[in-house]
Design an enzyme around this catalytic site. Structure first.
Site, PDB file in Angstrom:
ATOM      1  N   SER A 194     -29.674  85.336 -16.790  1.00  0.00           N
ATOM      2  CA  SER A 194     -30.890  85.850 -16.167  1.00  0.00           C
ATOM      3  C   SER A 194     -31.689  84.686 -15.598  1.00  0.00           C
ATOM      4  O   SER A 194     -32.168  83.822 -16.336  1.00  0.00           O
ATOM      5  CB  SER A 194     -31.743  86.606 -17.186  1.00  0.00           C
ATOM      6  OG  SER A 194     -32.954  86.982 -16.568  1.00  0.00           O
TER       7      SER A 194
ATOM      8  N   HIS B 132     -28.311  87.339 -12.674  1.00  0.00           N
ATOM      9  CA  HIS B 132     -29.220  88.474 -12.877  1.00  0.00           C
ATOM     10  C   HIS B 132     -30.601  88.094 -12.359  1.00  0.00           C
ATOM     11  O   HIS B 132     -31.176  87.083 -12.767  1.00  0.00           O
ATOM     12  CB  HIS B 132     -29.261  88.812 -14.371  1.00  0.00           C
ATOM     13  CG  HIS B 132     -30.064  90.025 -14.706  1.00  0.00           C
ATOM     14  ND1 HIS B 132     -29.587  91.305 -14.516  1.00  0.00           N
ATOM     15  CD2 HIS B 132     -31.323  90.163 -15.212  1.00  0.00           C
ATOM     16  CE1 HIS B 132     -30.510  92.183 -14.920  1.00  0.00           C
ATOM     17  NE2 HIS B 132     -31.578  91.512 -15.331  1.00  0.00           N
TER      18      HIS B 132
ATOM     19  N   ASP C 173     -34.456  89.351 -11.900  1.00  0.00           N
ATOM     20  CA  ASP C 173     -35.450  90.327 -12.336  1.00  0.00           C
ATOM     21  C   ASP C 173     -36.568  90.417 -11.313  1.00  0.00           C
ATOM     22  O   ASP C 173     -37.289  89.445 -11.086  1.00  0.00           O
ATOM     23  CB  ASP C 173     -36.025  89.919 -13.697  1.00  0.00           C
ATOM     24  CG  ASP C 173     -35.036  90.175 -14.805  1.00  0.00           C
ATOM     25  OD1 ASP C 173     -34.636  91.334 -14.984  1.00  0.00           O
ATOM     26  OD2 ASP C 173     -34.643  89.199 -15.480  1.00  0.00           O
TER      27      ASP C 173
ATOM     28  N   MET D 138     -39.976  92.083 -10.486  1.00  0.00           N
ATOM     29  CA  MET D 138     -41.074  92.809 -11.137  1.00  0.00           C
ATOM     30  C   MET D 138     -42.308  92.715 -10.271  1.00  0.00           C
ATOM     31  O   MET D 138     -42.524  91.736  -9.569  1.00  0.00           O
ATOM     32  CB  MET D 138     -41.463  92.156 -12.464  1.00  0.00           C
ATOM     33  CG  MET D 138     -40.342  91.886 -13.407  1.00  0.00           C
ATOM     34  SD  MET D 138     -40.979  91.125 -14.908  1.00  0.00           S
ATOM     35  CE  MET D 138     -39.449  90.714 -15.728  1.00  0.00           C
TER      36      MET D 138
ATOM     37  N   HIS E 298     -32.352  93.593 -10.743  1.00  0.00           N
ATOM     38  CA  HIS E 298     -32.916  94.563 -11.691  1.00  0.00           C
ATOM     39  C   HIS E 298     -34.361  94.811 -11.274  1.00  0.00           C
ATOM     40  O   HIS E 298     -35.212  93.941 -11.422  1.00  0.00           O
ATOM     41  CB  HIS E 298     -32.807  93.960 -13.097  1.00  0.00           C
ATOM     42  CG  HIS E 298     -33.443  94.764 -14.179  1.00  0.00           C
ATOM     43  ND1 HIS E 298     -33.719  94.238 -15.428  1.00  0.00           N
ATOM     44  CD2 HIS E 298     -33.852  96.066 -14.217  1.00  0.00           C
ATOM     45  CE1 HIS E 298     -34.279  95.174 -16.185  1.00  0.00           C
ATOM     46  NE2 HIS E 298     -34.379  96.293 -15.471  1.00  0.00           N
TER      47      HIS E 298
ATOM     48  N   MET F 189     -37.829  96.226 -11.622  1.00  0.00           N
ATOM     49  CA  MET F 189     -38.801  96.780 -12.560  1.00  0.00           C
ATOM     50  C   MET F 189     -40.070  97.091 -11.779  1.00  0.00           C
ATOM     51  O   MET F 189     -41.096  96.402 -11.899  1.00  0.00           O
ATOM     52  CB  MET F 189     -39.035  95.788 -13.702  1.00  0.00           C
ATOM     53  CG  MET F 189     -37.906  95.828 -14.701  1.00  0.00           C
ATOM     54  SD  MET F 189     -37.896  94.428 -15.806  1.00  0.00           S
ATOM     55  CE  MET F 189     -36.985  93.272 -14.812  1.00  0.00           C
TER      56      MET F 189
ATOM     57  N   ASP G  84     -29.343  94.104 -21.620  1.00  0.00           N
ATOM     58  CA  ASP G  84     -30.298  93.114 -21.113  1.00  0.00           C
ATOM     59  C   ASP G  84     -31.453  92.959 -22.087  1.00  0.00           C
ATOM     60  O   ASP G  84     -32.210  93.902 -22.308  1.00  0.00           O
ATOM     61  CB  ASP G  84     -30.806  93.614 -19.740  1.00  0.00           C
ATOM     62  CG  ASP G  84     -31.766  92.652 -19.072  1.00  0.00           C
ATOM     63  OD1 ASP G  84     -31.932  91.523 -19.566  1.00  0.00           O
ATOM     64  OD2 ASP G  84     -32.357  93.040 -18.032  1.00  0.00           O
TER      65      ASP G  84
HETATM   66  C1  DX5 Z   1     -36.596  91.374 -19.312  1.00  0.00           C
HETATM   67  C2  DX5 Z   1     -35.566  91.046 -18.281  1.00  0.00           C
HETATM   68  C3  DX5 Z   1     -34.426  90.252 -18.766  1.00  0.00           C
HETATM   69  C4  DX5 Z   1     -34.753  88.899 -19.353  1.00  0.00           C
HETATM   70  C5  DX5 Z   1     -33.752  88.651 -20.441  1.00  0.00           C
HETATM   71  O1  DX5 Z   1     -37.478  92.281 -18.770  1.00  0.00           O
HETATM   72  O2  DX5 Z   1     -35.052  92.259 -17.721  1.00  0.00           O
HETATM   73  O3  DX5 Z   1     -33.435  90.114 -17.756  1.00  0.00           O
HETATM   74  O4  DX5 Z   1     -34.723  87.845 -18.446  1.00  0.00           O
HETATM   75  O5  DX5 Z   1     -34.055  87.475 -21.082  1.00  0.00           O
HETATM   76  P1  DX5 Z   1     -33.518  87.094 -22.525  1.00  0.00           P
HETATM   77  O6  DX5 Z   1     -32.040  87.018 -22.420  1.00  0.00           O
HETATM   78  O7  DX5 Z   1     -34.149  85.765 -22.793  1.00  0.00           O
HETATM   79  O8  DX5 Z   1     -33.960  88.156 -23.463  1.00  0.00           O
HETATM   80 ZN    ZN Z   2     -33.335  92.189 -16.349  1.00  0.00          ZN
END
Ligand code: DX5
Ligand code: ZN
Length: 233
Positions: free
Chosen positions: A9, A34, A36, A38, A75, A77, A184
């Protein structure tokens, strides 16, 4: 048998050096990166409480795409994923995973649009969402190609893995032997075996990979665990 996909990630990376961090992860054996995506206020609504985090958007994906050919596993959010499909497609995203909680009324339109932009559609569910809610999206004619089971509340890296979520993974794997199932949140050497045994094959890992002295070793350990569970399952 489903293939193991290890997806560091990038939320845990040094954003000021995103291109070199991405390149390094690929050289360490990452299959996917990955990403994220948001939006602060909208994420607050999605999580039903305010989460003060704001990450990346299409311009960053577009910049990163110029430096890597890696699969960018995005991903979303956000409460309005449909608004991001065209821009992310144009920016060079590979996978587009939206949350079921905000897409009950328009998931079919979303999936069609995501596919038409050359991306792979996925659906994510928060810890409080029953797994049954994604079944229609997997079974429909216009189906998603991956289910992302959140194993922490979305918002931040470095949170504790929620083992209770493995029931969802098990149910999905039993019903859909060939489906890509991603987990995740809180995945790393101490939690991978339960996730792999439950049937997860796409593994997102942020802090456990970026925080390790030897990230390549962690990536390889995650893969080995998935492959082992695959063989015995
Ligand atoms: C959280 C994200 C994850 C996050 C995971 O909302 O969707 O992708 O980066 O991080 P770790 O592996 O540190 O829990
Ligand atoms: Zn994520």
């Amino acid at each position: 048998m489903v293939e193991a996909k290890i997806a560091p990630s990038m939320l845990s990376s040094d954003f000021a050096n995103l291109a070199s961090e991405a390149e390094q992860m690929v050289s360490f054996g990452a299959d996917w990166l990955h990403m994220d995506i948001m939006v602060q206020i909208l994420l607050g609504i999605l999580c039903s409480h305010f989460v003060p985090n704001l990450t990346i958007g299409a311009p960053v994906i577009e910049s990163l795409r110029k430096h890597t050919r890696a699969y960018l596993d995005c991903h979303l959010m956000v409460t309005n994923p449909l608004d991001y499909v065209d821009q992310l497609g144009k920016a060079g995203a590979s996978g587009f995973t939206f949350h079921v909680e905000v897409s009950k009324d328009n998931w079919q339109e979303l999936v069609t649009r995501i596919k038409s932009k050359g991306m792979r559609p996925g659906v994510a569910l928060k810890p409080g969402t029953p797994v049954e809610e994604v079944y229609p999206l997997v079974e429909g004619e216009n189906s998603v190609e991956m289910v992302l089971v959140m194993t922490v509340e979305p918002g931040f890296g470095g949170q504790k893995f929620m083992p209770d979520m493995m029931d969802k993974v098990r149910k999905l794997r039993e019903k859909y032997p060939k489906l890509d199932i991603e987990v995740d949140g809180g995945l790393g050497p101490s939690t991978i075996d339960v996730a792999a045994a439950a049937g997860a094959n796409c593994i997102v890992a942020g802090s456990s990979v970026f925080g390790a002295p030897e990230p390549a070793q962690v990536i390889s350990l995650l893969r080995t665990s998935v492959n082992k569970a695959n063989k015995s399952g």
